[in-house]
Write a protein that holds these residues in place. Structure first.
Motif, PDB file in Angstrom:
ATOM      1  N   ASN A 175       9.536  18.048 -37.596  1.00 10.56           N
ATOM      2  CA  ASN A 175       8.482  16.523 -37.406  1.00 10.56           C
ATOM      3  C   ASN A 175      10.014  15.581 -36.706  1.00 10.56           C
ATOM      4  O   ASN A 175       9.339  15.298 -35.348  1.00 10.56           O
ATOM      5  CB  ASN A 175       8.751  16.027 -38.864  1.00 10.56           C
ATOM      6  N   SER A 188      11.214  12.253 -44.692  1.00 11.15           N
ATOM      7  CA  SER A 188       9.611  12.243 -45.002  1.00 11.15           C
ATOM      8  C   SER A 188       9.756  11.298 -43.078  1.00 11.15           C
ATOM      9  O   SER A 188      10.463  11.222 -42.824  1.00 11.15           O
ATOM     10  CB  SER A 188       9.092  10.534 -45.988  1.00 11.15           C
ATOM     11  N   ARG A 189       8.224  11.727 -42.675  1.00 12.39           N
ATOM     12  CA  ARG A 189       8.628  12.016 -41.243  1.00 12.39           C
ATOM     13  C   ARG A 189       8.140  10.499 -41.199  1.00 12.39           C
ATOM     14  O   ARG A 189       8.047  10.246 -39.593  1.00 12.39           O
ATOM     15  CB  ARG A 189       6.175  11.929 -40.585  1.00 12.39           C
ATOM     16  N   GLU A 190       7.300   9.264 -41.881  1.00 11.53           N
ATOM     17  CA  GLU A 190       7.702   7.524 -41.357  1.00 11.53           C
ATOM     18  C   GLU A 190       8.743   7.398 -41.288  1.00 11.53           C
ATOM     19  O   GLU A 190       9.199   6.676 -39.826  1.00 11.53           O
ATOM     20  CB  GLU A 190       6.570   6.940 -42.532  1.00 11.53           C
ATOM     21  N   HIS A 191       9.835   7.903 -42.157  1.00  5.96           N
ATOM     22  CA  HIS A 191      11.591   7.541 -41.767  1.00  5.96           C
ATOM     23  C   HIS A 191      11.999   7.855 -40.359  1.00  5.96           C
ATOM     24  O   HIS A 191      12.666   7.296 -39.805  1.00  5.96           O
ATOM     25  CB  HIS A 191      12.209   7.756 -42.888  1.00  5.96           C
ATOM     26  N   LYS A 233      10.374   8.873 -37.844  1.00  9.98           N
ATOM     27  CA  LYS A 233       9.893   7.978 -36.383  1.00  9.98           C
ATOM     28  C   LYS A 233      10.354   6.513 -36.502  1.00  9.98           C
ATOM     29  O   LYS A 233      10.814   5.878 -36.039  1.00  9.98           O
ATOM     30  CB  LYS A 233       7.642   7.694 -36.775  1.00  9.98           C
ATOM     31  N   ASP A 234      10.567   6.034 -37.971  1.00  7.80           N
ATOM     32  CA  ASP A 234      10.318   4.549 -37.986  1.00  7.80           C
ATOM     33  C   ASP A 234      11.944   4.417 -37.197  1.00  7.80           C
ATOM     34  O   ASP A 234      12.994   3.454 -36.194  1.00  7.80           O
ATOM     35  CB  ASP A 234      10.751   4.319 -39.319  1.00  7.80           C
TER      36      ASP A 234
END
Length: 281
Positions: free
Chosen positions: A38, A243-246, A248-249
């Motif tokens: 990721n 996590s992909r979301e974190h 990315k953030d």
């Protein structure tokens, strides 16, 4: 996300991406593999691991499976801190090389100046022996850069007295309120770049009221504020996330912390008071 392609320049002229992706405490297997896949997919080109993390195999597989040319990825791993001999260093370099399934490392670090089982012990002689092996591997082209981790001023001075090739990086625990000014000052005076492991204090600082308040004022997350703080101090942060979301953030860093706010952040005392220090970053 442009920050992911910006670089610092090391003593030997090598370019190193300004933000790295950390994998400490990321379990081997699918978790580590997916996290690194990721990160690479989202634009990271600087991956940091260590033999003692136990996830080199998964990190190496993710790099290979990404399809990104090896020369476009800056890969760091570390010599176990209890290896303090010339031959042992060469042996463990080979072990990590095979585990990661690559032909060279962009950066290799002595993980600590003492074994984790005996924090604070004096291993000056052993560190010099390990460094001699690092210099050999560097001269052979198996390492693009060499450095240290968790070294204080004394430990750096010990190597500088005998080093043919100066350490290029010192990776230390560094976050808002825990900035090791003495170590950082000495490193910078000697051209040694500081890398920040645990720039989020392994999450402990993200609920700090002053951090939360300033992040809200800037319309960013506490994690983004913490990472940007490192960058504006000329330090290379190594945020980790699974996590992909974190993941990315943590790349959304297109904002500026004002000079007045940086003064406030630099004046804070430990923002993660319950955190145990001298850990395996």
């Amino acid at each position: 996300m442009a920050i992911l392609t910006e670089t610092y320049t090391l003593l030997n002229g090598l370019k190193i991406p300004k933000v790295g992706f950390g994998t400490w405490q990321t379990p081997d297997g699918d978790v580590a593999y997916q996290a690194v896949r990721n990160a690479l997919d989202l634009g990271y080109r600087h991956i940091d691991t260590a033999r003692v993390y136990g996830n080199e195999v998964s990190v190496g597989k993710a790099i290979k499976d990404s399809g990104i040319p090896r020369e476009e990825i800056f890969l760091t791993t570390k010599l176990p801190s209890d290896i303090k001999t010339f031959e042992g260093t060469l042996e463990y370099f080979d072990i990590s090389l095979k585990a990661l399934n690559v032909e060279y490392f962009d950066l290799y670090l002595i993980h600590a100046p003492w074994p984790w089982s005996n924090i604070g012990a004096n291993d000056d002689k052993g560190n010099r022996e390990a460094w001699r092996a690092f210099e050999k591997l560097y001269k052979e082209g198996k390492l693009k850069a060499i450095g240290i981790s968790n070294f204080d001023q004394h430990d750096m001075e010990n190597l500088l007295e005998v080093a043919e090739i100066k350490p290029m990086i010192n990776q230390i625990e560094y976050y808002v309120g825990w900035t090791e000014p003495k170590i950082v000052k000495f490193a910078k005076e000697n051209g040694i770049l500081i890398e920040a492991y645990s720039p989020l204090a392994t999450g402990h600082m993200l609920e700090n009221p002053e951090i939360v308040k300033m992040a809200e004022e800037l319309d960013v997350s506490p994690a983004q504020l913490a990472i940007k703080f490192c960058l504006q101090n000329g330090v290379l942060p190594l945020p980790k996330a699974t996590s992909r979301e974190h993941i990315k953030d943590n790349t959304k860093l297109d904002f500026v912390i004002s000079e007045s706010n940086m003064k406030i952040l630099n004046a804070l005392t430990d923002t993660a008071e319950n955190k145990h220090h001298a850990t395996k970053g």
